[in-house]
Design an enzyme around this catalytic site. Structure first.
Site, PDB file in Angstrom:
ATOM      1  N   HIS A 109      41.638  81.848  48.140  1.00 48.08           N
ATOM      2  CA  HIS A 109      40.310  81.955  47.559  1.00 48.08           C
ATOM      3  C   HIS A 109      39.651  80.587  47.595  1.00 48.08           C
ATOM      4  O   HIS A 109      40.298  79.574  47.297  1.00 48.08           O
ATOM      5  CB  HIS A 109      40.415  82.440  46.107  1.00 48.08           C
ATOM      6  CG  HIS A 109      39.180  82.191  45.292  1.00 48.08           C
ATOM      7  ND1 HIS A 109      39.168  81.302  44.231  1.00 48.08           N
ATOM      8  CD2 HIS A 109      37.937  82.693  45.386  1.00 48.08           C
ATOM      9  CE1 HIS A 109      37.944  81.287  43.701  1.00 48.08           C
ATOM     10  NE2 HIS A 109      37.186  82.120  44.374  1.00 48.08           N
ATOM     11  N   ASN A 111      35.715  78.665  46.717  1.00 53.29           N
ATOM     12  CA  ASN A 111      34.329  78.770  46.266  1.00 53.29           C
ATOM     13  C   ASN A 111      33.769  77.375  46.081  1.00 53.29           C
ATOM     14  O   ASN A 111      34.419  76.506  45.510  1.00 53.29           O
ATOM     15  CB  ASN A 111      34.269  79.546  44.939  1.00 53.29           C
ATOM     16  CG  ASN A 111      32.887  79.463  44.298  1.00 53.29           C
ATOM     17  OD1 ASN A 111      32.675  78.734  43.334  1.00 53.29           O
ATOM     18  ND2 ASN A 111      31.951  80.188  44.853  1.00 53.29           N
TER      19      ASN A 111
END
Lengths: 312, 312
Positions: A109, A111
């Site tokens: 992940h 971001n």
């Protein structure tokens, strides 16, 4: 800064997608554009979602860009800058979540985001790894790469951001980390601790190391055979991933509360997950070495080798 | 009342389990007892969890009894009775969640509970149905049976509790009901609107209709063949079930926040669920008649037949 941040995140989306298509060798990203209606009634920006599924290596891979703006509910304003009223806001960011087929290849992940709320502006972001099989050399490579990236732009922040990541991606009800962590940071530049220019350089620098932190793990593990038990454990651990996203993840809740496109907010959800109605995990499939490090986060810098190269 | 409520819930657990074992014909409930540590440090009660999995009809069936007590955090006290301080509490209840193999047989959830917080005491509960294939005659039977039960003990409450259920089991981010509802109520007796004795009779009466509301659906659908598309749609709809439980369900959050046993709190989670990264559902598997009633709850009393009997 809005424009430059948005441009950086668009560019990252493109370069990440190109590299992921290339290593998968089969899957091609499909693009969807969406618009957001702001709670004020006017146009509130939107996003570009890119989704690859299913490929040879990736069961699902999503790389999203968004630039949204409008009026932020007072509850969110309070959380972000401690003021009590509705405020104008702008948020732009890039998000990536990859769920590979093989349990030997971790879910990852990423971001990075830029926010403006009222007169405050700041950057936040992070990269974290959720493995299903204990491969300490891979975890070492991942963390060493992130440390190298951090050291280059802001020496001394790696340890702090590694701890922040361990604290953030934690499931209290399971007394378990979501994975082996990575880095996580927020509010860079918000409180005039540094100018936004420096924050921007940091985000640009660190995000450029993402592919180097992850692709060598894929290259090393893509042909490693796996058992049904490993697959079962992966699916159960993906259930925990779902639990984290829906119970704790601020990005998911921010997306749902600010009227983001649900399919884009939920691209982090695994295509398939399982739950077993037992305490802990069924003993016949649990990877006890992995569970050990999930219950007690540790350093990965010394133990693992950082000798993997990005070439296949 | 504590003792009588707890005894009722224990008895319900037994009778529900016996009937479910009998209709499944293969699965046998396994029992686990657990103790709870209160935040005050002393013993805080515990529970008896019964789990059947997997049987011939049921992929997973959990029927839990619990009786917990101790000190309730002020945040929870505030939500329940509007007072601002930590208070003594006692909660006892029975919960049931069934996830059948066949998409023709709906998932069902039941909960009845008795709470004491400070000087207040009340009953709450409900039964609701989450189908995966549009079988209006089954939904009609289910609702007609609940209406018959309600009418017997408190005429006029069915419509109110049916609406309450539709409002409670709703996913705002999906603009979709969890299922076709049922009944839901809370705070019966809390505000001296009726004496606890009457509330107890209502709960005892309505809970005795559970088997009659559900078993005939199983008998009718158990041999109905289903397609891969129906199974896929069931797994995607189970994903929404997970979303509801983790994002909105007060019972789940109450359990996690008051230190309930995680495996018991999470027995509501499906053994397997899927997510598709699209808006809505993939068109090749969606049951459009079902989606229609999920987006616009309707009455089931007139349309469906209530002629199914409880005999196979």
């Amino acid at each position: 800064m809005q424009d430059r941040a948005a441009q950086l995140f668009r560019d990252l989306q493109s370069s990440y997608c190109d590299a992921l298509e290339s290593i998968d060798g089969e899957g091609v990203f499909q693009e969807e554009r969406w618009d957001r209606a702001d709670i004020s009634g006017s146009w509130g920006g939107g996003g570009v979602s890119r989704l690859l599924k299913p490929g040879r290596i990736f069961e699902q891979a999503g790389v999203n860009f968004s630039l949204v703006h409008g009026v932020l509910p007072s509850e969110m304003v309070n959380k972000l800058i401690g003021e009590q009223e509705e405020r104008e806001f702008l948020a732009t960011g890039v998000s990536l979540v990859i769920h590979p087929h093989s349990p030997h290849i971790p879910t990852i992940h990423l971001n990075f985001r830029y926010l403006e709320v009222s007169s405050k502006a700041w950057f936040g972001g992070g990269i974290d790894l959720t493995p299903y099989v204990f491969h300490p050399e891979d975890f070492g490579h991942f963390h060493s790469t992130l440390k190298k990236a951090c050291d280059q732009w802001d020496p001394a922040c790696y340890e702090r951001y590694k701890r922040w990541c361990d604290e953030y991606f934690y499931l209290p009800h399971r007394q378990e980390a979501r994975g082996v962590g990575g880095i996580f940071f927020d509010y860079r530049g918000r409180d005039n601790d540094e100018d936004l220019e420096t924050s921007f350089d940091f985000v640009k620098g660190v995000s450029s190391y993402f592919l180097e932190s992850y692709l060598p793990i894929i290259s090393r593990q893509r042909l490693t055979p796996f058992s049904e038990k490993m697959k079962r454990f992966q699916l159960l651990r993906r259930g925990r991933y779902v639990e984290f996203n829906l119970l704790y993840d601020r990005g998911t809740l921010f997306g749902l509360k600010t009227g983001g496109r649900v399919a884009s907010v939920f691209m982090s959800m695994p295509p398939e997950a399982q739950w077993a109605p037992v305490e802990g995990y069924p003993s016949d499939c649990a990877d006890s070495a992995l569970l050990e490090v999930l219950s007690t986060p540790r350093s990965w810098i010394e133990e693992g080798g950082s000798t993997l190269s990005c070439k296949e």
